[in-house]
Motif scaffolding. Structure first.
Motif, PDB file in Angstrom:
ATOM      1  N   SER A 148       0.816  -1.225   0.000  1.00 14.56           N
ATOM      2  CA  SER A 148       0.000   0.000   0.000  1.00 14.56           C
ATOM      3  C   SER A 148       0.850   1.276   0.000  1.00 14.56           C
ATOM      4  O   SER A 148       0.535   2.233  -0.708  1.00 14.56           O
ATOM      5  CB  SER A 148      -0.951  -0.002   1.193  1.00 14.56           C
ATOM      6  OG  SER A 148      -0.232  -0.118   2.399  1.00 14.56           O
ATOM      7  N   GLU A 149       1.946   1.275   0.771  1.00 13.17           N
ATOM      8  CA  GLU A 149       2.783   2.480   0.855  1.00 13.17           C
ATOM      9  C   GLU A 149       3.440   2.767  -0.498  1.00 13.17           C
ATOM     10  O   GLU A 149       3.563   3.921  -0.911  1.00 13.17           O
ATOM     11  CB  GLU A 149       3.888   2.295   1.900  1.00 13.17           C
ATOM     12  CG  GLU A 149       3.389   2.096   3.333  1.00 13.17           C
ATOM     13  CD  GLU A 149       2.864   0.697   3.613  1.00 13.17           C
ATOM     14  OE1 GLU A 149       2.903  -0.166   2.706  1.00 13.17           O
ATOM     15  OE2 GLU A 149       2.391   0.473   4.747  1.00 13.17           O
ATOM     16  N   ASN A 214       8.530  -5.132   9.008  1.00 15.48           N
ATOM     17  CA  ASN A 214       7.802  -4.861   7.768  1.00 15.48           C
ATOM     18  C   ASN A 214       8.211  -3.505   7.194  1.00 15.48           C
ATOM     19  O   ASN A 214       8.414  -3.371   5.988  1.00 15.48           O
ATOM     20  CB  ASN A 214       6.290  -4.917   8.018  1.00 15.48           C
ATOM     21  CG  ASN A 214       5.503  -4.752   6.725  1.00 15.48           C
ATOM     22  OD1 ASN A 214       5.779  -5.409   5.737  1.00 15.48           O
ATOM     23  ND2 ASN A 214       4.534  -3.845   6.715  1.00 15.48           N
ATOM     24  N   GLU A 218      10.127  -2.640   3.774  1.00 13.34           N
ATOM     25  CA  GLU A 218       9.538  -1.650   2.855  1.00 13.34           C
ATOM     26  C   GLU A 218      10.503  -0.516   2.527  1.00 13.34           C
ATOM     27  O   GLU A 218      10.437   0.072   1.442  1.00 13.34           O
ATOM     28  CB  GLU A 218       8.238  -1.103   3.455  1.00 13.34           C
ATOM     29  CG  GLU A 218       7.156  -2.170   3.489  1.00 13.34           C
ATOM     30  CD  GLU A 218       5.800  -1.674   3.959  1.00 13.34           C
ATOM     31  OE1 GLU A 218       4.854  -2.460   3.945  1.00 13.34           O
ATOM     32  OE2 GLU A 218       5.685  -0.487   4.332  1.00 13.34           O
TER      33      GLU A 218
HETATM   34 MG    MG Z   1       2.889  -2.108   3.363  1.00 15.12          MG
END
Ligand code: MG
Ligand code: NAD
Length: 387
Positions: A148-149, A214, A218
């Motif tokens: 999502s980011e 996480n 990322e």
């Molecule tokens: Mg993410």
């Protein structure tokens, strides 16, 4: 002509939501031409029947043999089966939603064939960032992030001219243990770690979110996807998970991407790109109802994984691969009740200390670094488990 799509890891959290997005699209938008899973042949077969797919692959050869019995379609097995499923499919897009470094094979197979890749499997870029992005450049295949980011950043950056973006800012929910002191983390349980405050996801990434690894993964993912130096990528804790990322521009403007935390949005973006279509039952954002968006820095003492990931990213070479493999081993041990939550970063740090970064010459050198890190990390887990 429908877009021909292969979904890797279709039985998982992202895979299931991707099939929902496909089912909700207007007819003739997509044709699913291959589905894969690790070992869950039953679910995979049901999905294949529902979506009219006649070729599937299972990583586990026993599961593949059982699934093949009595099915008219073709069941491929193991990493070679996964590669064949992709390279023989004639597809336009591969969605990689496998968890862990096991996803690298699929990423390489798709990009090597020049097939566009919607990438949820961030571990591919963590483990093999340089080689993976070089491969995409060489074949002209696009990598559209599904995380999502990174989906947010992909959208924000698309509108900017080169050289105008000063910094990328990744947001982190902070996970279920935000605000806890290191001493309080010593006794947290598996159930508590699996209870993510804002996102519903597979087990491994949920634990990664609790340790903040996480966000570390990322950070490395963003570095490779957007070619941004590590000192220009920041992380900020934002507990509501409404802002998915931000970019800071040279004129003092900061742009943000907002939305409710719902992975169908970045999945839809990845599958439909460059089109943008309705996601069913998606509420428009109501900021008055949300009321407050808050922010805080990452606590580096309680959550050392982000520092470990940044250091491994900067060390480059095999270091991110070692970091990822040690993390996979440690998270698996935690989820099987053999390692305490606070020992996850300890195992990763000790593995990185024992295995200094080497040069990456080929995907084979990554496979051996991955195997070596798994062996060292497993030994460290055993030493802690039997203490
Ligand atoms: Mg993410
Ligand atoms: P999951 O555990 O729910 O599903 C993983 C899928 O991979 C399953 O289909 C499983 O059968 C398959 N698989 C497992 N081991 C395999 C192996 N050795 N070989 C081949 N296939 C294997 O995971 P998830 O939460 O859907 O996450 C998938 C990926 O997407 C991860 O890289 C994760 O970091 C990323 N991601 C997930 C979310 C989310 O909301 N779940 C958000 C952002 C990014």
């Amino acid at each position: 002509m429908p877009r021909r799509v292969v979904i890797l890891g279709s039985t998982g959290s992202i895979g299931v939501q991707a099939l929902e997005v496909v089912a909700a699209a207007s007819p003739d938008t997509f044709e699913i031409v291959g589905l894969t899973a690790g070992a869950d042949g039953e679910t995979l077969l049901r999905q294949a029947t529902e979506h009219g797919v006649d070729r599937i692959a299972l990583a586990d050869p026993d599961a593949a043999a059982r699934t093949a019995e009595g099915w008219m379609g073709e069941t491929l097995a193991g990493p070679d089966g996964l590669v064949r499923l992709i390279t023989e499919s004639g597809c336009d897009l591969v969605l990689n939603a496998i968890v862990g470094s096991a996803g690298l094979v699929g990423t390489v197979a798709a990009l090597g064939e020049g097939i566009d890749l919607a990438l949820a499997n961030k571990e591919s870029l963590v483990v093999g960032g340089e080689l993976v992005t070089q491969l995409a450049q060489a074949t002209g295949a696009a990598i559209i992030p599904v995380d999502s980011e990174h989906s947010a950043l992909h959208q924000l950056l698309a509108a900017e001219s080169p050289g105008t973006v000063d910094r990328l800012i990744l947001t982190a929910s902070g996970g279920p243990f935000r605000g806890l002191q290191a001493a309080e983390l010593a006794t947290v349980t598996i159930e508590q770690a699996l209870a993510h405050p804002t996102w519903s996801m597979g087990g491994k990434i949920t634990i990664d979110s609790a340790t903040l690894m996480n966000k570390g993964l990322e950070l490395i993912e963003a570095h490779h996807l957007f070619g941004t130096p590590y000192d220009q990528i920041d992380v900020i804790v934002h507990p509501q998970s409404i802002i998915h990322s931000l970019i800071q521009l040279c004129d003092g403007a900061t742009l943000a991407h907002l939305g409710y935390p719902d992975m169908r949005v970045p999945i839809s973006y990845g599958l439909h790109h460059p089109e943008r279509v309705d996601v069913p039952a998606m509420r428009p954002l109501d900021l008055a109802e949300i009321g407050t968006l808050s922010f805080e820095p990452v606590d580096p003492v309680s959550f050392p994984c982000l520092r470990l990931a940044r250091a491994a990213g900067l060390a480059a070479g095999t270091a991110p691969c070692t970091l990822n493999a040690a993390n996979e081993v440690a998270v698996h041990a935690f989820l099987s009740g053999r390692l305490r939550f606070v020992d996850i970063p300890a195992v990763i740090e000790a593995t990185l200390e024992q295995l200094p970064a080497g040069q990456v010459h080929s995907f084979d050198s990554l496979a051996s670094a991955d195997g070596e890190a798994r062996r060292v990390a497993a030994g460290l887990v055993d030493a802690r488990a039997t203490r």
